[in-house]
Design a protein around this motif. Structure first.
Motif, mmCIF file in Angstrom:
data_model
loop_
_atom_site.group_PDB
_atom_site.id
_atom_site.type_symbol
_atom_site.label_atom_id
_atom_site.label_comp_id
_atom_site.label_asym_id
_atom_site.label_seq_id
_atom_site.Cartn_x
_atom_site.Cartn_y
_atom_site.Cartn_z
ATOM 1 N N GLU A 49 7.241 -11.936 42.466
ATOM 2 C CA GLU A 49 6.541 -12.600 41.361
ATOM 3 C C GLU A 49 5.290 -11.815 40.962
ATOM 4 O O GLU A 49 5.016 -11.618 39.768
ATOM 5 C CB GLU A 49 6.155 -14.021 41.771
ATOM 6 N N ARG A 57 9.547 -13.663 47.850
ATOM 7 C CA ARG A 57 9.569 -14.175 46.478
ATOM 8 C C ARG A 57 8.214 -14.003 45.810
ATOM 9 O O ARG A 57 8.132 -13.651 44.630
ATOM 10 C CB ARG A 57 9.979 -15.651 46.458
ATOM 11 N N LYS A 58 7.132 -14.270 46.554
ATOM 12 C CA LYS A 58 5.795 -14.168 45.970
ATOM 13 C C LYS A 58 5.476 -12.731 45.594
ATOM 14 O O LYS A 58 4.862 -12.482 44.539
ATOM 15 C CB LYS A 58 4.746 -14.707 46.950
ATOM 16 N N SER A 63 10.981 -15.260 53.517
ATOM 17 C CA SER A 63 11.534 -15.348 52.165
ATOM 18 C C SER A 63 10.500 -15.832 51.149
ATOM 19 O O SER A 63 10.531 -15.412 49.994
ATOM 20 C CB SER A 63 12.765 -16.268 52.147
ATOM 21 N N GLN A 116 9.691 -15.491 37.081
ATOM 22 C CA GLN A 116 8.499 -16.343 37.196
ATOM 23 C C GLN A 116 7.232 -15.527 36.970
ATOM 24 O O GLN A 116 6.291 -16.000 36.319
ATOM 25 C CB GLN A 116 8.450 -17.009 38.569
ATOM 26 N N ALA A 141 15.476 -13.375 48.938
ATOM 27 C CA ALA A 141 14.666 -14.374 48.235
ATOM 28 C C ALA A 141 15.168 -15.796 48.461
ATOM 29 O O ALA A 141 14.356 -16.729 48.584
ATOM 30 C CB ALA A 141 14.640 -14.077 46.742
ATOM 31 N N TYR A 142 16.491 -15.978 48.526
ATOM 32 C CA TYR A 142 17.047 -17.335 48.481
ATOM 33 C C TYR A 142 18.044 -17.649 49.593
ATOM 34 O O TYR A 142 18.604 -18.739 49.616
ATOM 35 C CB TYR A 142 17.723 -17.551 47.114
ATOM 36 N N ALA A 178 12.720 -14.900 40.746
ATOM 37 C CA ALA A 178 11.326 -14.711 41.178
ATOM 38 C C ALA A 178 10.595 -13.744 40.251
ATOM 39 O O ALA A 178 9.430 -13.966 39.899
ATOM 40 C CB ALA A 178 11.289 -14.219 42.618
#
Length: 217
Positions: free
Chosen positions: A37, A33-34, A29, A88, A212-213, A85
């Motif tokens: 982003e 997310r990265k 995860s 961000q 992601a979460y 994400a």
């Protein structure tokens, strides 16, 4: 509506998209997310080329530099929770932007495949004469984005509306074209094949929010 498909030419963007879809890599995860982003950063850079700029003079330690800066303020607004994400990534580039957040989700009122879009929580600044960038990683039916813009856009008139999505279905793109004004720009990292019978994007990547979460009840 102006549509921008930014993965038509090979670039590092396609590398990140591939990792997002891979069922083995996406289990991490933090990496998921990265990658979202990073895609947000690439999209922010491409989008920035279409904004209006004004001439300014900057004092350096050794003199004056004639340069340019963005003419109108930017507001980043993401749809919770999957948009965080991607938000961000945009915020890393538009670091002096104002920020807004709104919730939207599918409400299956008969416990079947039919649903309404419920837009409830909202915290956002004024959009008047600003560049509004609405952020949501997945464009499936398009109903969530239209519902959110209808709620946010009742009285305030942004200069331009930019919608940033990672993966889109053709049905969602068509729905936005039919229901949004001409001053909208749609930014799509990847256009997929279709929606399935449950209105999920195919081949897609799964539930972006869960990946992601974590899974939800």
């Amino acid at each position: 509506m102006h549509i921008h498909y930014i993965s038509e030419q090979n670039s590092i963007l396609n590398h990140f998209l591939t990792q997002l879809r891979d069922i083995h890599i996406q289990k991490d995860s933090m990496r998921f997310r990265k990658n979202i982003e990073r895609i947000g950063e690439i999209m922010a850079y491409e989008l920035s080329k279409t904004l209006d700029y004004k001439n300014i003079d900057v004092q350096t330690p050794l003199g004056i530099k004639h340069t340019t800066t963005i003419a109108e303020p930017v507001v980043l607004c993401s749809i919770l929770r999957a948009g965080l994400a991607l938000h961000q990534g945009f915020m890393n580039f538009f670091d002096d932007a104002e920020n807004g957040f709104v919730s939207a989700y599918r409400h299956h009122y008969n416990n079947d495949d039919a649903f309404d879009i419920l837009v409830e929580y909202q915290a956002a600044p004024s959009f008047e004469d600003k560049n509004l960038i609405l952020i949501d990683p997945m464009l499936a039916t398009g109903q969530s984005i239209v519902a959110v813009l209808q709620k946010l856009h009742l009285e305030q008139k942004p200069k331009e509306i930019h919608i940033a999505v990672v993966i889109a279905a053709p049905e969602g793109v068509a729905y936005l074209q039919e229901n949004l004004p001409e001053n909208c720009h749609l930014w799509v990292a990847a256009l997929d094949e279709k929606l399935n019978e449950k209105n999920y994007i195919v081949p897609g990547l799964g539930d972006a929010g869960d990946l992601a979460y974590g899974s939800k009840l």
